[in-house]
Scaffold this active site. Structure first.
Site, mmCIF file in Angstrom:
data_model
loop_
_atom_site.group_PDB
_atom_site.id
_atom_site.type_symbol
_atom_site.label_atom_id
_atom_site.label_comp_id
_atom_site.label_asym_id
_atom_site.label_seq_id
_atom_site.Cartn_x
_atom_site.Cartn_y
_atom_site.Cartn_z
ATOM 1 N N ASP A 42 47.099 50.346 47.516
ATOM 2 C CA ASP A 42 48.024 49.301 47.980
ATOM 3 C C ASP A 42 47.280 48.177 48.694
ATOM 4 O OD1 ASP A 42 50.031 50.791 46.933
ATOM 5 O OD2 ASP A 42 50.885 51.444 48.847
ATOM 6 N N THR A 45 45.823 46.028 46.062
ATOM 7 C CA THR A 45 46.896 45.246 45.447
ATOM 8 C C THR A 45 47.209 44.011 46.283
ATOM 9 O OG1 THR A 45 47.894 47.193 44.415
ATOM 10 C CG2 THR A 45 49.311 45.277 44.729
ATOM 11 N N ASP A 84 43.217 43.667 41.360
ATOM 12 C CA ASP A 84 44.444 44.239 40.808
ATOM 13 C C ASP A 84 44.150 45.316 39.771
ATOM 14 O OD1 ASP A 84 46.432 43.009 42.242
ATOM 15 O OD2 ASP A 84 46.554 41.268 40.926
ATOM 16 N N GLY A 88 44.368 50.406 40.303
ATOM 17 C CA GLY A 88 44.751 51.529 39.448
ATOM 18 C C GLY A 88 43.614 52.526 39.291
ATOM 19 N N ARG A 92 43.568 56.522 40.446
ATOM 20 C CA ARG A 92 43.232 57.651 39.583
ATOM 21 C C ARG A 92 42.042 58.439 40.131
ATOM 22 N NH1 ARG A 92 44.754 53.691 35.784
ATOM 23 N NH2 ARG A 92 42.635 52.883 35.650
ATOM 24 N N ASP A 105 52.214 47.279 42.480
ATOM 25 C CA ASP A 105 51.133 46.711 41.677
ATOM 26 C C ASP A 105 51.684 45.884 40.525
ATOM 27 O OD1 ASP A 105 48.586 46.244 40.553
ATOM 28 O OD2 ASP A 105 48.782 48.020 39.291
ATOM 29 N N ASP A 109 51.279 41.825 40.242
ATOM 30 C CA ASP A 109 50.521 41.301 39.105
ATOM 31 C C ASP A 109 51.201 40.056 38.550
ATOM 32 O OD1 ASP A 109 48.603 43.230 39.247
ATOM 33 O OD2 ASP A 109 49.320 44.402 37.545
#
Length: 220
Positions: A42, A45, A84, A88, A92, A105, A109
């Site tokens: 976050d 982001t 951005d 992700g 992961r 996110d 974007d």
């Protein structure tokens, strides 16, 4: 007719899937060290969207110094877009992903990209380039629809990730346009972006339709 891996895709889409998966794996591995820190997806982001917005603001001042504001705005936009993408990968790698984080996110974007395209449209307005301005509007709408069609397809339990107008390709085209902008060539990558986005929307609509037909045939 479907394959064991799901509905048929053409060779170009298969190539894209392969390089996308490879890139995600590389990013995931590169974020293993960062995953041990207190940095969260976050945070990345929010940093990403802030940089994209700052870049858009700078591009809005391009009439004062085209080289400085186009290029500096472009650099901030690219760095913000990379952030951005990395959020992700961090989610992961660290197992820190959350449903709200994914929602945040995908929402931000759209904000960063739309802000930059709006700033580019303002530049076209300054130049009285109405065709390019309309292309910027078309690019904004098309970019939103590219994301929306994928989200709606996945909400239906289908795939919607075909086409070459996804976020990475759009970021590259915008960055190229901003680099070329001081020489008056900004409109050309935006034309390509608008066409590519709308072609991708059409591809995704047809691909969802095909999947639904294949499911109906399988059920019958």
């Amino acid at each position: 007719m479907s394959t064991p891996d799901g509905p048929r895709v053409n060779q170009l889409d298969r190539v894209k899937q392969e390089y996308t998966q490879a890139a995600r794996e590389i990013l995931r591995r590169s974020m293993r060290g960062v995953a041990k820190t207190k940095l969260t997806p976050d945070m990345l982001t929010l940093v990403g969207v802030a940089l994209c917005l700052a870049g858009a603001v700078l591009v809005g001042f391009e009439t004062r110094n085209a080289y400085l504001f186009f290029w500096l705005g472009g650099v901030l936009f690219v760095i913000g877009s990379i952030a951005d993408i990395l959020d992700g990968a961090l989610a992961r790698a660290a197992g820190k992903g959350t449903v709200f984080g994914a929602f945040l996110d995908s929402t931000f974007d759209r904000v960063g990209e739309a802000a930059m395209l709006a700033a580019i449209g303002l530049s076209f307005m300054h130049d009285s380039n109405e065709i390019a301005l309309m292309a910027a509007f078309a690019a904004v709408i098309g970019s939103f629809l590219v994301s929306y069609t994928r989200a709606r397809a996945e909400a239906l339990g289908l795939r919607g990730d075909v086409g070459f107008g996804s976020r990475v390709e759009r970021v590259v085209l915008i960055a190229v346009g901003l680099f070329l902008a001081p020489w008056g060539w900004l409109q050309w990558p935006i034309y390509v972006l608008a066409v590519l986005a709308w072609l991708t929307v059409g591809q995704r609509i047809l691909f969802v339709r095909r999947q639904l037909r294949e499911l109906a045939e399988t059920a019958s």
